[in-house]
Design an enzyme around this catalytic site. Structure first.
Site, PDB file in Angstrom:
ATOM      1  N   SER A  87       4.014   2.693  -0.999  1.00  0.00           N
ATOM      2  CA  SER A  87       3.219   3.907  -0.826  1.00  0.00           C
ATOM      3  C   SER A  87       3.592   4.571   0.486  1.00  0.00           C
ATOM      4  CB  SER A  87       1.719   3.571  -0.839  1.00  0.00           C
ATOM      5  OG  SER A  87       0.947   4.722  -0.607  1.00  0.00           O
ATOM      6  N   CYS A  88       3.964   5.844   0.416  1.00  0.00           N
ATOM      7  CA  CYS A  88       4.253   6.609   1.632  1.00  0.00           C
ATOM      8  C   CYS A  88       3.208   7.709   1.775  1.00  0.00           C
ATOM      9  CB  CYS A  88       5.663   7.199   1.586  1.00  0.00           C
ATOM     10  SG  CYS A  88       5.900   8.506   0.360  1.00  0.00           S
ATOM     11  N   PRO A  89       3.098   8.348   2.949  1.00  0.00           N
ATOM     12  CA  PRO A  89       2.036   9.328   3.180  1.00  0.00           C
ATOM     13  C   PRO A  89       2.013  10.481   2.192  1.00  0.00           C
ATOM     14  CG  PRO A  89       3.002   8.665   5.258  1.00  0.00           C
ATOM     15  CD  PRO A  89       3.844   8.047   4.183  1.00  0.00           C
TER      16      PRO A  89
END
Length: 468
Positions: free
Chosen positions: A9-11
């Site tokens: 999960s990335c921003p």
């Protein structure tokens, strides 16, 4: 055969999330292991891990820069790292995860994390930003569509289709700061932080207007993005303090999450805003906006240059995200020149690399790099700066400076030309919508010039394959 499960999960939930998942899957296949990767991207969780998947796993990898619930992995060896680590060294990450040792489940049913968990300001901020971006994107595009269909005075045409889109877009925009603040608090204190966080963001955005019924100095302005950031963090840590220092008898513990924490934390946030920080933050925000509006010529170009350099420096990392967050915070209904500079600069690294690897200096790139260069055209056009990461990772001393040069020039030109952008994402796919971009022709000039600069520099400094 060893079995692993992972969550990435990335921003923004657009590029790093899926690049990390792919890297882990390819590495596991080469190493002869099985892996299932759940991606928590902008479209929600995909390839969701089941209880059976987790039970059969020998180790768990969480590669994330946002808040990921780890309760379901209780009792499993768990390794948590930033999302970029999975892209850079996926095989090493898998080896480390398999070396971890699980400890028995605790009473709280939380897993024991052998590697230090990524925490702190950056993680909490990125969690808030990841939830905020869809509201900004939807709001900006709906406002632009309203203007496109109903003209510049669409707000004077109540009851029309165009005005409905415009009003809906403004509604999404109005939720931007409460969402940012609320989910920063959520990242810090979990669900108990949401109420105070949302209230802090609403106060900062003016959605809860002091002075709406009573005369108050704060009625004349808002603390904006700066206030939402500050009160998001304040709400989270206030809730942690309440949980730590207020202890009730076991028979009354059920009152804590539904009554004591939300009421007390909200009251503290409201009082801090009204009587301590609100006034100074409004003054700072008002002064900053006035300064940005006054930027002309050389000063504007310098700001655009700095933002462009930041966007290309780490291509999705903390410096890149700092510039991006600054840009999104300046978006208003009429568009933002800073957001325009940020987006055009963010498109340059993959576009410039694509130009060099597929047109100008094909012989200096391997066949896989040339194929990746073709994909980089689409990634760059979509404002996915991370499309340049595979090239930068392989040759950082040449690729990164070349990307920074083109991105810096593109950002400076965009600011000099006075281009304004009404949306925070989308790249070339949204600029054709009327009123999304002002001075569209000059914006395209800035993009082309920046792309050529990066492509030419990279073509010159890149060594021939036979010399490496």
């Amino acid at each position: 055969m060893k079995k692993l499960v992972a969550v990435t999960s990335c921003p923004t939930g657009i590029a790093h999330t899926y690049m990390a998942a792919e890297a882990l899957q390819m590495a596991a296949k080469e190493m002869g292991y099985e892996i299932k990767v759940e991606t928590q991207g902008s479209v929600g969780a995909e390839n969701i891990l089941t209880d059976e998947d987790v039970a059969a796993a020998d180790a768990v990898i969480i590669a994330a820069d946002t808040n990921v619930d780890k309760a379901r992995f209780a009792g499993k060896p768990l390794l948590e790292v930033p999302v970029k680590d999975a892209i850079k060294d996926s095989k090493g990450l898998i080896e480390k995860a398999l070396q971890e040792k699980a400890e028995p489940k605790s009473d709280s049913s939380m897993p024991v994390v052998k590697k230090k968990e990524r925490t702190g300001i950056y993680k909490h901020l990125m969690t808030g930003v990841s939830f905020m971006i869809p509201f900004v994107a939807a709001g900006g595009l709906l406002i632009a569509l309203g203007f496109a269909l109903g003209g510049i005075y669409v707000f004077d045409c109540p009851g029309t289709f165009a005005e409905a889109l415009f009003v809906t877009g403004k509604g999404a925009f109005a939720l931007m700061l409460p969402i940012l603040s609320g989910y920063i608090a959520y990242s810090i204190a979990d669900r108990p932080g949401l109420v105070a966080g949302f209230i802090g963001g609403a106060l900062s955005s003016g959605a809860i207007a002091s002075g709406q019924f009573l005369a108050h100095p704060l009625a004349t302005g808002t603390s904006g993005f700066l206030g939402a950031l500050l009160f998001g963090f304040a709400a989270g840590y206030i809730v942690l303090g309440i949980k730590k220092f207020i202890k009730l008898p076991k028979t009354l513990e059920g009152l804590m999450p539904v009554l004591i924490i939300p009421v007390l934390s909200s009251a503290i946030i409201g009082l801090l805003y009204m009587f301590v920080f609100g006034g100074p933050l409004v003054a700072i925000n008002t002064g900053l906006l006035s300064w940005l509006k006054s930027l002309q010529g050389t000063n504007a170009a310098l700001l655009g240059l700095i933002l462009g350099l930041m966007m290309a420096f780490d291509m999705g990392g903390p410096v890149n995200k700092a510039a991006y967050i600054f840009g999104t915070g300046t978006i208003v209904a009429g568009g933002s020149s800073i957001m325009a500079a940020v987006m055009v600069a963010g498109m340059i690294p993959p576009l410039g690399i694509a130009l060099a690897s597929t047109v100008l200096a094909k012989k200096k790139f391997t066949e896989p790099e040339r194929e990746a260069g073709k994909a980089a055209w689409a990634l760059g056009a979509s404002f996915i700066t991370e499309g340049a990461i595979p090239f930068a990772a392989g040759d950082p001393l040449r690729v990164i400076p070349a990307c920074m040069a083109g991105a810096g020039v593109a950002g400076a030109l965009s600011m000099m030309f006075g281009v304004r952008l009404a949306v925070p994402h989308g790249g070339l796919w949204v600029v054709a919508i009327p009123n999304v971009v002002s001075n569209l022709a000059l914006y395209l000039v800035a993009m082309v010039v920046g792309t050529i600069i990066t492509g030419v520099i990279l073509s010159i400094v890149k060594k021939d394959l036979s010399a490496e």
